[in-house]
Design a protein around this motif. Structure first.
Motif, PDB file in Angstrom:
ATOM      1  N   LEU A 204      61.642  60.182  64.293  1.00 50.64           N
ATOM      2  CA  LEU A 204      60.936  59.068  64.969  1.00 50.64           C
ATOM      3  C   LEU A 204      61.966  57.700  65.312  1.00 50.64           C
ATOM      4  O   LEU A 204      62.028  57.454  66.527  1.00 50.64           O
ATOM      5  CB  LEU A 204      59.550  58.851  64.492  1.00 50.64           C
TER       6      LEU A 204
ATOM      7  N   ASP B 264      55.766  47.870  53.725  1.00 52.02           N
ATOM      8  CA  ASP B 264      54.718  48.632  54.290  1.00 52.02           C
ATOM      9  C   ASP B 264      53.815  47.867  54.995  1.00 52.02           C
ATOM     10  O   ASP B 264      53.774  46.631  54.833  1.00 52.02           O
ATOM     11  CB  ASP B 264      54.025  49.190  52.903  1.00 52.02           C
ATOM     12  N   LEU B 265      53.690  48.440  56.438  1.00 59.62           N
ATOM     13  CA  LEU B 265      52.692  47.519  57.265  1.00 59.62           C
ATOM     14  C   LEU B 265      51.322  47.317  56.793  1.00 59.62           C
ATOM     15  O   LEU B 265      50.972  48.445  56.090  1.00 59.62           O
ATOM     16  CB  LEU B 265      52.634  48.368  58.753  1.00 59.62           C
ATOM     17  N   ASP B 266      51.017  46.638  57.133  1.00 65.21           N
ATOM     18  CA  ASP B 266      49.424  46.178  56.833  1.00 65.21           C
ATOM     19  C   ASP B 266      48.466  46.732  57.970  1.00 65.21           C
ATOM     20  O   ASP B 266      48.634  46.248  59.177  1.00 65.21           O
ATOM     21  CB  ASP B 266      49.049  44.843  56.398  1.00 65.21           C
ATOM     22  N   GLY B 267      47.680  47.522  57.595  1.00 65.75           N
ATOM     23  CA  GLY B 267      46.658  47.997  58.555  1.00 65.75           C
ATOM     24  C   GLY B 267      47.023  48.747  59.659  1.00 65.75           C
ATOM     25  O   GLY B 267      46.564  48.777  60.653  1.00 65.75           O
TER      26      GLY B 267
ATOM     27  N   LYS C  23      47.064  51.939  59.854  1.00 65.01           N
ATOM     28  CA  LYS C  23      46.184  53.133  60.110  1.00 65.01           C
ATOM     29  C   LYS C  23      45.224  52.740  61.289  1.00 65.01           C
ATOM     30  O   LYS C  23      44.800  53.558  62.294  1.00 65.01           O
ATOM     31  CB  LYS C  23      45.318  53.231  58.948  1.00 65.01           C
ATOM     32  N   LEU C  24      44.784  51.546  61.135  1.00 64.99           N
ATOM     33  CA  LEU C  24      43.818  50.910  62.238  1.00 64.99           C
ATOM     34  C   LEU C  24      44.368  51.064  63.636  1.00 64.99           C
ATOM     35  O   LEU C  24      43.794  51.372  64.522  1.00 64.99           O
ATOM     36  CB  LEU C  24      43.486  49.367  62.040  1.00 64.99           C
TER      37      LEU C  24
ATOM     38  N   ASN D 152      46.567  53.289  64.758  1.00 66.16           N
ATOM     39  CA  ASN D 152      46.488  54.575  65.084  1.00 66.16           C
ATOM     40  C   ASN D 152      45.215  54.941  65.372  1.00 66.16           C
ATOM     41  O   ASN D 152      45.090  55.620  66.681  1.00 66.16           O
ATOM     42  CB  ASN D 152      47.208  55.546  63.609  1.00 66.16           C
TER      43      ASN D 152
ATOM     44  N   GLY E  36      51.115  54.023  67.461  1.00 66.67           N
ATOM     45  CA  GLY E  36      51.638  53.710  66.271  1.00 66.67           C
ATOM     46  C   GLY E  36      52.969  54.052  66.224  1.00 66.67           C
ATOM     47  O   GLY E  36      53.812  53.463  65.879  1.00 66.67           O
ATOM     48  N   ASP E  37      53.607  55.162  66.981  1.00 67.37           N
ATOM     49  CA  ASP E  37      54.728  55.567  66.945  1.00 67.37           C
ATOM     50  C   ASP E  37      55.610  54.457  67.754  1.00 67.37           C
ATOM     51  O   ASP E  37      56.699  54.069  67.264  1.00 67.37           O
ATOM     52  CB  ASP E  37      55.124  56.611  67.917  1.00 67.37           C
TER      53      ASP E  37
ATOM     54  N   LEU F  92      56.278  51.444  65.127  1.00 68.74           N
ATOM     55  CA  LEU F  92      57.430  51.839  64.320  1.00 68.74           C
ATOM     56  C   LEU F  92      58.557  51.979  64.782  1.00 68.74           C
ATOM     57  O   LEU F  92      59.440  51.394  63.888  1.00 68.74           O
ATOM     58  CB  LEU F  92      56.864  53.492  63.611  1.00 68.74           C
TER      59      LEU F  92
ATOM     60  N   ARG G  79      63.483  54.737  56.361  1.00 64.22           N
ATOM     61  CA  ARG G  79      62.090  55.088  56.662  1.00 64.22           C
ATOM     62  C   ARG G  79      61.740  56.099  55.403  1.00 64.22           C
ATOM     63  O   ARG G  79      62.181  57.345  55.721  1.00 64.22           O
ATOM     64  CB  ARG G  79      61.769  55.626  58.091  1.00 64.22           C
TER      65      ARG G  79
ATOM     66  N   ASP H  73      54.402  54.492  57.227  1.00 59.03           N
ATOM     67  CA  ASP H  73      54.553  52.954  58.001  1.00 59.03           C
ATOM     68  C   ASP H  73      55.622  52.529  56.674  1.00 59.03           C
ATOM     69  O   ASP H  73      55.306  51.266  56.530  1.00 59.03           O
ATOM     70  CB  ASP H  73      53.514  52.084  58.250  1.00 59.03           C
TER      71      ASP H  73
ATOM     72  N   LYS I 150      50.120  43.575  48.690  1.00 55.23           N
ATOM     73  CA  LYS I 150      49.116  44.043  49.867  1.00 55.23           C
ATOM     74  C   LYS I 150      48.112  42.644  49.906  1.00 55.23           C
ATOM     75  O   LYS I 150      47.454  42.273  48.902  1.00 55.23           O
ATOM     76  CB  LYS I 150      48.552  45.344  49.699  1.00 55.23           C
TER      77      LYS I 150
ATOM     78  N   LYS J 174      45.332  43.214  50.373  1.00 60.42           N
ATOM     79  CA  LYS J 174      43.907  43.462  49.736  1.00 60.42           C
ATOM     80  C   LYS J 174      43.986  43.309  48.205  1.00 60.42           C
ATOM     81  O   LYS J 174      43.055  43.327  47.468  1.00 60.42           O
ATOM     82  CB  LYS J 174      43.360  45.040  50.006  1.00 60.42           C
TER      83      LYS J 174
HETATM   84  N1  LIG Z   1      51.547  56.938  64.599  1.00 59.29           N
HETATM   85  C1  LIG Z   1      52.153  57.255  63.366  1.00 59.29           C
HETATM   86  N2  LIG Z   1      51.494  57.247  62.198  1.00 59.29           N
HETATM   87  C2  LIG Z   1      51.649  57.667  61.050  1.00 59.29           C
HETATM   88  C3  LIG Z   1      52.754  58.437  61.078  1.00 59.29           C
HETATM   89  N3  LIG Z   1      53.047  58.689  59.569  1.00 59.29           N
HETATM   90  C4  LIG Z   1      51.791  58.470  59.002  1.00 59.29           C
HETATM   91  N4  LIG Z   1      50.934  57.766  60.016  1.00 59.29           N
HETATM   92  C5  LIG Z   1      49.818  57.141  59.529  1.00 59.29           C
HETATM   93  O1  LIG Z   1      50.105  55.926  59.081  1.00 59.29           O
HETATM   94  C6  LIG Z   1      48.854  55.620  58.273  1.00 59.29           C
HETATM   95  C7  LIG Z   1      49.442  55.238  56.863  1.00 59.29           C
HETATM   96  O2  LIG Z   1      48.421  55.007  56.002  1.00 59.29           O
HETATM   97  P1  LIG Z   1      48.104  53.726  55.312  1.00 59.29           P
HETATM   98  O3  LIG Z   1      49.331  53.131  54.687  1.00 59.29           O
HETATM   99  O4  LIG Z   1      47.149  53.756  54.535  1.00 59.29           O
HETATM  100  O5  LIG Z   1      47.416  52.845  56.185  1.00 59.29           O
HETATM  101  P2  LIG Z   1      47.321  51.114  56.345  1.00 59.29           P
HETATM  102  O6  LIG Z   1      46.208  50.917  57.091  1.00 59.29           O
HETATM  103  O7  LIG Z   1      48.525  50.515  56.784  1.00 59.29           O
HETATM  104  O8  LIG Z   1      47.014  50.793  54.763  1.00 59.29           O
HETATM  105  P3  LIG Z   1      47.513  49.784  54.214  1.00 59.29           P
HETATM  106  O9  LIG Z   1      49.015  50.111  53.867  1.00 59.29           O
HETATM  107  O10 LIG Z   1      46.777  49.720  52.621  1.00 59.29           O
HETATM  108  O11 LIG Z   1      47.691  48.461  54.684  1.00 59.29           O
HETATM  109  C8  LIG Z   1      48.101  56.909  58.243  1.00 59.29           C
HETATM  110  O12 LIG Z   1      46.915  56.852  59.016  1.00 59.29           O
HETATM  111  C9  LIG Z   1      49.053  58.029  58.928  1.00 59.29           C
HETATM  112  O13 LIG Z   1      48.366  58.976  59.633  1.00 59.29           O
HETATM  113  C10 LIG Z   1      53.542  58.501  61.939  1.00 59.29           C
HETATM  114  O14 LIG Z   1      54.589  58.853  62.203  1.00 59.29           O
HETATM  115  N5  LIG Z   1      53.288  58.251  63.262  1.00 59.29           N
END
Ligand SMILES: Nc1nc2c(ncn2[C@@H]2O[C@H](COP(=O)(O)OP(=O)(O)OP(=O)(O)O)[C@@H](O)[C@H]2O)c(=O)[nH]1
Length: 720
Positions: A560, A593-596, A598-599, A601, A609-610, A613, A632, A636, A710, A712
Motif C-alpha cells: 500500500l 500508531d494513528l489514533d481512532g 478504525k473509525l 475506516n 483509510g488507505d 495511510l 510500516r 496504522d 494513547k 485513552k
Molecule cells: N484502510 C485500511 N485499514 C486497515 C488496514 N490494515 C488494518 N486496517 C484497519 O486499521 C484498524 C486498526 O485498528 P486499531 O489500531 O484498533 O484502530 P484505532 O481506531 O486506531 O485504535 P487505537 O489504535 O487504539 O486508537 C483496523 O480497523 C483494521 O481493520 C489497511 O491496510 N487499510
C-alpha cells in the motif's frame, strides 16, 4: 617418388626423315671429297707425265691444269664446310656451296671422258684401253658422286660412252667385242650406282625412323613421368598456387619444351595474369606480346584452344576448380626461328590435355581437402558457439564472442550481425575479421529501393541468402572495390530469430568463391539457430531475474505505501545495533500508531483509510532525516529507526524527534471530497543502548511506550 627426367634428345634426331637423309648425304659427300680430290689430282699428274702420244700437243698439260684446279676447288669447299653443324646442313639442297661442289665433281668426271676423246685418232686401239683404264680409276676416285644420282649418271656416261663409240667405229671383231664389254660395264655401273643409291637411301630412312621413334618414346616417357608427377603433386600441394608452381618447376626440367605458364583472370579487371610459369631456353614469354584473344576464347567457351602451324604453337587449356574455369594452362612457342621447335602433333596435344586433366584432379583433391578442413573448423566453431551461448552474460557479449569465434576459428574472413533500429536503419551490433571496420560505413535502410544487399534480402524473404561469387555478381558491381580489397569473395546471410520473431541478420564472408556449399550452409544455419537459442535463453533468464527482484522487493515492502515492512525491519535492526555498537553511537526506535483510525475506516470506508495511510507515509517521509529508516508494521502502525541520536535527545525525552514526527499530522487529512479531518497519532520511543540492547526488547519497549501514550491510556505522568 620423384625421378629426374632424362635430358631430351637433340632436336636433329627428331626432325623428319627427308631432312635427315639430305643432311646425311651431304655429310657423306663431304667425307669422300678429300680422298677423291687427292686421287684425281695424283692421277692427273701421272697422266700428264706419262701419256704424251696420241693426243694433240699440250692436251695433257691443259687437261691436267684444269683437273688440278677442279680438285683445289673441291678441297676448298670441303675445308670451309667440314666443320658445319647439322643445323647448317639442313637447308643444304639450296646451298651455293653444294652446287659448286657438284659442278666441280661433274666437271672432274667429264674431264676424264676427254682422255679417250683425245685418243680416238690414235692407233693402235690398245691406247684406248689405257684411257678406259684411267677412266675406271677416276670413276672409283669420284665415288662420292655415287651419292648424287644426276652427277653420277652424267659422269659415267660422259667418261665411258665416247670409248664405246670409238671402239664400234673401228669395226674389227676385237673392237666390237670390246665395245660390247664397255657397254656391259656401262650398264653394270648404271645399275650398281642406282641400287647403291636406293639402298643407301633406305638405310638412312630406316635409321632416321628408328632414331625418331626412339626419341619419341624417350620424350613420351618423360612426358608421362611429368603427368605422374602432376598427379602426385596434386595430393601433396597445400593449395592451388603451390600446385601450379610445382607443375611448372617439373615441366621446366624437361629440356627443349616450349614455355608453359598457368594464367589466371583478375575477377575485377578481367585481365589475365601469370600465376606460375616454367622457364625456357628463350625465357618466359611476356603476356603483353601475346594475343590474349585465345585466352578469352578458351576461358569463355571452356574449351581447349590450339593454334599453330607445326613450327609455332599457342595452346590454351582450361583448368577447373569446383566445376568452373579457374585458370588456363598455356604453352606458347611464338617464334618459329627458336632453336627448340614445338611439334604440334597429336601426341603433344593429347599430352597437354592429359596434363590439364592431371592438374584438374590435383585441384579437385585440394578443394576436397580444403572443404574438409573448412567443415572441421565449422564444427569446432559450432561447439565454440555452444560455449559462447552458455558463458555469455549479456546479449552484447554473446554477439561479439560469436563474431570473434567465427572470424578466428573458421575459414571465414569476417562475421558480423546487424539489425534495424527503430528508424529502420540497420545497425551493426557486433563484427569481427578482415574488413569489419569498414562496416562503420554500412548504410542500409529497410525502406531502401535497392534490395540487393544480402541483409535486406534476408529481411524481405526471412530466409538465408548466399552469394558464392560476389565479384562476378553484376548486382554487387558498385561495391566491387571494397569487396575485392577485403577479399570478401563469397557471403552468406542468415536470419537470427529471437523470441519467435526475426531479430537480426548474421553475415559470414569468405575469401574463397564457392565457399558455401550445402554442408557449410547447413552449419552456418545451425550457428545462427544456436545464437537465437542463446538470445532466447538470455531473455528467459532476464525475465526470471526481474521476477526475482520484484518478489524480493515485494517480500520486504508494504504494497500500500511502498515502505519497508516488518520483515525488512527485522533484518535492518540487527545491522543498526551492530553499527551503533561498533561506533558507540545511540539510536532510537519510534513506534507510531494513528489514533481512532478504525473509525475512519468504519465511517468513510476502507479506501479512505488507505488514502490516509498513504498520505501519512508521504508526510512522514517528508519530515524524516536522511538516516531515518521508516517502516510500516501493518494496519496504522509505523516504526521509525533514528540513527546517530544526540544524547541530549534522550535527556529531553526525545522532544525534538517527537516534535519532528508530529509535523506529519499537523495538517488535517483529506478523507473524502470536501471532508478534512485532523488525525492524531501516538508515539512511543525506546533507545539503544540505554533502554535495551537487542531488537525485540527495543521494539517491545517502544510499543509499550506508544501504547502508554494513547489518549485513552494517557495519564498525566506518561504523556509524551
Ligand atoms: N484502510 C485500511 N485499514 C486497515 C488496514 N490494515 C488494518 N486496517 C484497519 O486499521 C484498524 C486498526 O485498528 P486499531 O489500531 O484498533 O484502530 P484505532 O481506531 O486506531 O485504535 P487505537 O489504535 O487504539 O486508537 C483496523 O480497523 C483494521 O481493520 C489497511 O491496510 N487499510
Amino acid at each position: 617418388m620423384r625421378t629426374d627426367p632424362a635430358p631430351m634428345p637433340h632436336e636433329a634426331q627428331i626432325t623428319t626423315a627427308p631432312q635427315a637423309i639430305a643432311a646425311a648425304r651431304v655429310r657423306l659427300l663431304l667425307a669422300t671429297v678429300p680422298v677423291s680430290a687427292v686421287t684425281n689430282a695424283s692421277v692427273a699428274l701421272i697422266a700428264m707425265a706419262l701419256l704424251h702420244g696420241g693426243a694433240p700437243a699440250g692436251f695433257y698439260a691443259v687437261w691436267g691444269g684444269v683437273m688440278i684446279g677442279l680438285q683445289a676447288i673441291r678441297l676448298l669447299v670441303w675445308l670451309i664446310w667440314r666443320g658445319a653443324s647439322a643445323e647448317n646442313l639442313r637447308p643444304v639442297q639450296r646451298s651455293l656451296r653444294l652446287r659448286v661442289l657438284r659442278a666441280a665433281s661433274l666437271a672432274t668426271g667429264m674431264s676424264w671422258g676427254a682422255i679417250p676423246a683425245a685418243l680416238f685418232p690414235a692407233t693402235p686401239i690398245e691406247q684406248s684401253f689405257v684411257a678406259f683404264f684411267l677412266a675406271g680409276v677416276s670413276g672409283a676416285a669420284v665415288a662420292g658422286l655415287a651419292f648424287d644420282a644426276w652427277a653420277s649418271g652424267l659422269f659415267v656416261v660422259s667418261v665411258i660412252m665416247p670409248l664405246a663409240l670409238r671402239l664400234m667405229g673401228v669395226q674389227t671383231s676385237l673392237s666390237t667385242a670390246m665395245a660390247a664389254m664397255v657397254c656391259i660395264y656401262l650398264l653394270y655401273l648404271g645399275v650398281a650406282i642406282r641400287r647403291g643409291q636406293l639402298q643407301f637411301l633406305q638405310l638412312l630412312d630406316w635409321r632416321t625412323r628408328a632414331e625418331t621413334a626412339r626419341a619419341r618414346t624417350a620424350r613420351q616417357a618423360q612426358l608421362n613421368a611429368l603427368l605422374a608427377e602432376a598427379n602426385q603433386r596434386g595430393t601433396s600441394a597445400p593449395n592451388a598456387a603451390a600446385l601450379y608452381a610445382a607443375i611448372c618447376r617439373t615441366y621446366a626440367a624437361l629440356d627443349g619444351q616450349a614455355p608453359l605458364s598457368i594464367v589466371q583472370r583478375d575477377p575485377i579487371t578481367g585481365g589475365f595474369e601469370i600465376a606460375a610459369q616454367s622457364g625456357s631456353n628463350s625465357g618466359p614469354v611476356p603476356m603483353d606480346v601475346l594475343d590474349t584473344s585465345l585466352l578469352d576464347t578458351a576461358w569463355g567457351q571452356n574449351r581447349p584452344q590450339f593454334q599453330g602451324d607445326g613450327r609455332t604453337l599457342d595452346a590454351c587449356i582450361p583448368l577447373h576448380a569446383q566445376g568452373q574455369v579457374c585458370a588456363l594452362l598455356r604453352v606458347v612457342c611464338a617464334n618459329a626461328a627458336e632453336r627448340l621447335p614445338c611439334e604440334m602433333d597429336d601426341s603433344l596435344r593429347d599430352w597437354l590435355l592429359n596434363l590439364a586433366a592431371s592438374v584438374d584432379r590435383g585441384l579437385q583433391a585440394i578443394s576436397q581437402r580444403e572443404r574438409i578442413d573448412r567443415l572441421q573448423n565449422l564444427y569446432r566453431a559450432l561447439i565454440s558457439e555452444g560455449e559462447v551461448v552458455l558463458q555469455s552474460r549479456s546479449a552484447e557479449e554473446m554477439l561479439q564472442r560469436t563474431c570473434d569465434t567465427l572470424a578466428t576459428d573458421t575459414q571465414f574472413h569476417a562475421a558480423w550481425l546487424a539489425r534495424p533500429d527503430d528508424s529502420g536503419a540497420f545497425r551493426v551490433l557486433a563484427r569481427a575479421g578482415e574488413g569489419a571496420l569498414q562496416l562503420d560505413h554500412f548504410r542500409v535502410h529497410l525502406n531502401d529501393a535497392n534490395r540487393v544487399p544480402l541483409v535486406l534480402r534476408v529481411w524481405d524473404t526471412q530466409t538465408l541468402q548466399v552469394c558464392n561469387d560476389l565479384l562476378r555478381d553484376p548486382d554487387m558491381q558498385p561495391w566491387n572495390s571494397t569487396l575485392s580489397r577485403y577479399r570478401w569473395h563469397a557471403a552468406l546471410a542468415t536470419p537470427v530469430w529471437r523470441g519467435g520473431a526475426l531479430w537480426g541478420v548474421l553475415v559470414f564472408t569468405s575469401p574463397q568463391a564457392q565457399a558455401f556449399d550445402e554442408q557449410t550452409i547447413a552449419l552456418c544455419e545451425q550457428v545462427a539457430a544456436l545464437l537465437g537459442y542463446g538470445l532466447d535463453e538470455l531473455d528467459v533468464k532476464e525475465r526470471l531475474s526481474h521476477l526475482q527482484r520484484v518478489e524480493a522487493h515485494r517480500a520486504r515492502h508494504d504494497t500500500l505505501t511502498g515502505l519497508p515492512n516488518r520483515y525488512a525491519l527485522e533484518q535492518y535492526l540487527p545491522e543498526v545495533i551492530a553499527r551503533a555498537r561498533r561506533q558507540g553511537s545511540l539510536f532510537a526506535v519510534g513506534m507510531i500508531d494513528l489514533d481512532g483510525f478504525k473509525l475512519i475506516n468504519d465511517t468513510w470506508g476502507h479506501s479512505a483509510g488507505d488514502r490516509v495511510l498513504r498520505e501519512l507515509t508521504r508526510r512522514l517521509q517528508a519530515v524524516q532525516r536522511q538516516t531515518d529508516f521508516l517502516v510500516r508494521l501493518g494496519g496504522d502502525e509505523f516504526v521509525v529507526v533514528m540513527e546517530d541520536l544526540n544524547p541530549l535527545e534522550v535527556q529531553t525525552g526525545y522532544a525534538n524527534s517527537v516534535q519532528r514526527l508530529r509535523q506529519a499530522v499537523a495538517a488535517p487529512f483529506d478523507i473524502a471530497p470536501n471532508v478534512q479531518l485532523p488525525i492524531d497519532m501516538s508515539i512511543g520511543i525506546s533507545a539503544y543502548p540505554l533502554d535495551a540492547q537487542d531488537a525485540d526488547t527495543l521494539m517491545r519497549l517502544a510499543d509499550k511506550a506508544m501504547y502508554a501514550a494513547k489518549p485513552k491510556n494517557r495519564t498525566s505522568e506518561n504523556s509524551p
